[in-house]
Design a protein around this motif. Structure first.
Motif, mmCIF file in Angstrom:
data_model
loop_
_atom_site.group_PDB
_atom_site.id
_atom_site.type_symbol
_atom_site.label_atom_id
_atom_site.label_comp_id
_atom_site.label_asym_id
_atom_site.label_seq_id
_atom_site.Cartn_x
_atom_site.Cartn_y
_atom_site.Cartn_z
ATOM 1 N N GLY A 66 60.955 31.490 35.036
ATOM 2 C CA GLY A 66 61.117 32.496 36.076
ATOM 3 C C GLY A 66 59.925 33.374 36.360
ATOM 4 N N ALA A 67 59.025 33.587 35.403
ATOM 5 C CA ALA A 67 57.857 34.432 35.664
ATOM 6 C C ALA A 67 56.655 33.554 35.977
ATOM 7 N N LYS A 68 55.986 33.872 37.083
ATOM 8 C CA LYS A 68 54.815 33.108 37.510
ATOM 9 C C LYS A 68 53.519 33.795 37.075
ATOM 10 N N THR A 81 55.611 38.647 38.935
ATOM 11 C CA THR A 81 55.937 37.815 40.092
ATOM 12 C C THR A 81 56.779 36.653 39.593
ATOM 13 N N GLN A 82 57.970 36.484 40.195
ATOM 14 C CA GLN A 82 58.882 35.429 39.782
ATOM 15 C C GLN A 82 58.598 34.121 40.500
ATOM 16 N N THR A 83 59.119 33.041 39.940
ATOM 17 C CA THR A 83 58.913 31.717 40.524
ATOM 18 C C THR A 83 59.836 31.451 41.701
ATOM 19 N N ARG A 84 60.890 32.277 41.853
ATOM 20 C CA ARG A 84 61.810 32.068 42.971
ATOM 21 C C ARG A 84 62.210 33.408 43.570
ATOM 22 N N GLY A 110 63.481 46.247 41.208
ATOM 23 C CA GLY A 110 63.276 45.065 42.046
ATOM 24 C C GLY A 110 63.973 43.873 41.453
ATOM 25 N N GLY A 111 63.352 42.720 41.520
ATOM 26 C CA GLY A 111 63.921 41.529 40.918
ATOM 27 C C GLY A 111 64.096 40.358 41.857
ATOM 28 N N ALA A 112 63.941 40.548 43.140
ATOM 29 C CA ALA A 112 64.073 39.445 44.094
ATOM 30 C C ALA A 112 62.673 38.945 44.441
ATOM 31 N N VAL A 147 69.139 37.722 36.430
ATOM 32 C CA VAL A 147 70.239 36.911 36.951
ATOM 33 C C VAL A 147 70.162 37.024 38.476
ATOM 34 N N GLN A 148 70.010 35.874 39.131
ATOM 35 C CA GLN A 148 69.891 35.845 40.581
ATOM 36 C C GLN A 148 71.010 35.005 41.185
ATOM 37 N N ALA A 149 71.433 35.401 42.365
ATOM 38 C CA ALA A 149 72.453 34.633 43.092
ATOM 39 C C ALA A 149 71.796 33.426 43.743
#
Length: 150
Positions: A66-68, A81-84, A110-112, A147-149
Motif C-alpha cells: 500500500g505505501a509507494k 503516498t499510497q499505491t491506490r 487523509g488516507g485516500a 482500510v479502503q473501500a
C-alpha cells in the motif's frame, strides 16, 4: 459539539461502565449513505526512522502493501503516498515500542491516496518533525494500517 458526537461519547462511556459491571451491551448504528462497495482492502507498512530520514521498511520479515513512497514535507509532517486511491474507511498509525518509550505520538490525516502523519512529543509537549533525531533509531518505526473501500 455535534449532537451525534455527544451521543457517541455517551455510548462509549455507557459501554465501558456496563462492561465493568459485567453487563453485555449491544449498540447498533446505520451509515447515512450506503457503502460504495461491500469489498474493502486492508494495507499496511512499517516506516523506519533512520539518520538518512524516514524510509519504507521492507525485508524478509516486514512486508509493505500500500505505501509507494514517503517524504518529509516543509512543515515537518511525514507524507505517505499510497499505491491506490480509494475512499478511506479507517486509518491507523501506531508507534512502536521505541517511539512509545520516548513519549512520541503519531496521528494520521487523509488516507485516500495520500496520508500525512504528524508527530508530537508528550514530554516536551511540542510537535516533532518527521526527520528529527528524536524519532531516529535502529529499530524506530511506525506501523501504518489502512482500510479502503473498493
Amino acid at each position: 459539539m455535534p449532537r451525534g458526537h455527544v451521543f457517541r461519547k455517551f455510548a462509549s462511556f455507557a459501554a465501558v461502565g456496563a462492561a465493568a459491571a459485567g453487563v453485555t451491551v449491544h449498540f447498533s448504528a446505520e451509515a447515512s449513505q450506503p457503502a460504495p462497495s461491500a469489498v474493502t482492502t486492508v494495507t499496511g507498512c512499517a516506516i523506519r526512522f533512520t539518520a538518512d530520514g524516514p524510509q519504507i521498511h521492507e525485508n524478509s520479515t516486514h512486508a509493505c502493501t500500500g505505501a509507494k513512497s514517503v517524504q518529509v514535507l516543509a512543515n515537518g509532517d511525514l507524507e505517505i503516498t499510497q499505491t491506490r486511491y480509494a475512499p478511506i474507511v479507517s486509518m491507523t498509525v501506531e508507534e512502536d515500542e521505541t517511539l512509545s518509550t520516548r513519549g512520541i505520538l503519531a496521528g494520521p490525516s487523509g488516507g485516500a491516496g495520500r496520508t500525512v502523519v504528524r508527530f508530537f512529543a508528550t514530554r516536551s509537549e511540542v510537535p516533532v518533525r518527521a526527520d528529527s533525531p528524536a524519532l531516529q533509531g535502529e529499530l524506530s518505526n511506525i506501523w501504518v494500517t489502512s482500510v479502503q473501500a473498493g
